[in-house]
Design a protein around this motif. Sequence first.
Motif, PDB file in Angstrom:
ATOM      1  N   GLY A 161       1.025  -1.264  -0.049  1.00 31.40           N
ATOM      2  CA  GLY A 161       0.096  -0.047  -0.083  1.00 31.40           C
ATOM      3  C   GLY A 161       0.847   1.285   0.008  1.00 31.40           C
ATOM      4  O   GLY A 161       0.490   2.176   0.766  1.00 31.40           O
TER       5      GLY A 161
ATOM      6  N   GLY B 199      -0.581   4.927  -0.948  1.00 31.37           N
ATOM      7  CA  GLY B 199      -1.454   5.617   0.122  1.00 31.37           C
ATOM      8  C   GLY B 199      -0.721   6.595   1.153  1.00 31.37           C
ATOM      9  O   GLY B 199       0.536   6.674   0.998  1.00 31.37           O
TER      10      GLY B 199
ATOM     11  N   GLY C 151       1.338   4.351   3.638  1.00 30.95           N
ATOM     12  CA  GLY C 151       2.231   3.800   3.062  1.00 30.95           C
ATOM     13  C   GLY C 151       3.369   4.687   2.949  1.00 30.95           C
ATOM     14  O   GLY C 151       4.538   4.103   2.944  1.00 30.95           O
TER      15      GLY C 151
ATOM     16  N   ALA D  16       1.648  -2.100  -4.571  1.00 30.59           N
ATOM     17  CA  ALA D  16       0.377  -1.525  -4.630  1.00 30.59           C
ATOM     18  C   ALA D  16      -0.293  -2.329  -5.189  1.00 30.59           C
ATOM     19  O   ALA D  16       0.009  -3.371  -6.080  1.00 30.59           O
ATOM     20  CB  ALA D  16       0.782  -0.175  -5.311  1.00 30.59           C
ATOM     21  N   SER D  17      -1.706  -1.938  -5.664  1.00 28.73           N
ATOM     22  CA  SER D  17      -2.706  -2.594  -6.318  1.00 28.73           C
ATOM     23  C   SER D  17      -2.416  -2.477  -7.794  1.00 28.73           C
ATOM     24  O   SER D  17      -1.720  -1.375  -7.996  1.00 28.73           O
ATOM     25  CB  SER D  17      -4.228  -2.096  -6.003  1.00 28.73           C
ATOM     26  OG  SER D  17      -4.292  -0.839  -6.378  1.00 28.73           O
TER      27      SER D  17
ATOM     28  N   VAL E  67      -2.925  -1.298   3.728  1.00 26.45           N
ATOM     29  CA  VAL E  67      -4.160  -1.293   2.787  1.00 26.45           C
ATOM     30  C   VAL E  67      -5.403  -1.867   3.584  1.00 26.45           C
ATOM     31  O   VAL E  67      -5.313  -2.126   4.914  1.00 26.45           O
ATOM     32  CB  VAL E  67      -3.896  -2.371   1.670  1.00 26.45           C
ATOM     33  CG1 VAL E  67      -2.881  -1.942   0.740  1.00 26.45           C
ATOM     34  CG2 VAL E  67      -3.368  -3.951   2.495  1.00 26.45           C
TER      35      VAL E  67
END
Length: 340
Positions: free
Chosen positions: A9, A12, A15, A36-37, A72
């Motif tokens: 994450g 963000g 993060g 990350a995603s 996350v």
Amino acid sequence: MGYNVVVVGATGNVGREMLNILSERGFPVDKIAALASRKSLGTEVSFGDKTLTTGDLEQFDFTGWDIALFAVGSDATKIYAPRAAKAGCVVIDNSSLYRYDPQVPLIVPEVNADAIIGYSAKNIIANPNCSTAQMVVALKPLHDRARIKRVVVSTYQSVSGAGKDGMDELWDQTKSIYNPVDDVPPSKFQKQIAFNVIPQIDVFLEDGSTKEEWKMVAETKKIMDPSIKVTATCVRVPVFVGHSEAINIEFEDHLDEEEARDILREAPGIMVVDKREPGGYTTPIECVGDYATFVSRIRQDSTIDNGINLWCVSDNLRKGAALNAVQIAETLGNRVLKKG
């Protein structure tokens, strides 16, 4: 010799702060990965003077990595934290998913560092809620001296606790008030947050409390002492970063305000700013970027036999999230893994 560290994450708010704080505090890192995603795949993030490119969480192999800092939501954590833990990587999780699991230690290093030994049951350590973390740092040294019976806390929580969307909504609504053509209706929050306060954080429970308020009760008991009674009212306020709390404490034994002030001055992680004059206290804007939990307005409560009031302020992205996670990693390294 250092550690192989993963930040999950990494794009963000929390993060990014984790990466900043790992660098600032000189955490012994041999190798670091920012994940990350897929929608944020390839985003660049900073780690000290280095620039990292985020990798794909879905495809990442945690084998050979020592510590993973998760920033996350619970849904993603539920999938990937067990994968990391099974691969031998210790997970330090910032979500609420594992906080109430009796097999997962819930750690604030200044308060209950010894409990970290319990990580081995699932290879996971939980980071507490931001509002709980700063409160227990202030409560613990006082509890050690006079035993706390009951805590009544009202929080004034910044919009960054709701993530980037919360910060954007405050910014956009504030601008729209000065430019009425651009109406910005509530989206992240239940009502307008600009120039307003909202007495709801998270969902309502059957007893009329909100889940945020329940978290403060349950987590304080798990971290400190199950016998402490806690009642909370959690309020969202139009502040970008920094949570504030007005805390009323009832003790089993008498504690003089001067002694309380002296105890807090010597306590780890606390900065006392308490002058009885205009401005002789700390506000959220002054704590941003700082590691400390600030305590002000320490005074006797004359309405009960053994009572103290105080004002507690901290950077919620730091002590309330990223800093506490890194401090857990430091405690894990010093007490258990011992590679650095």
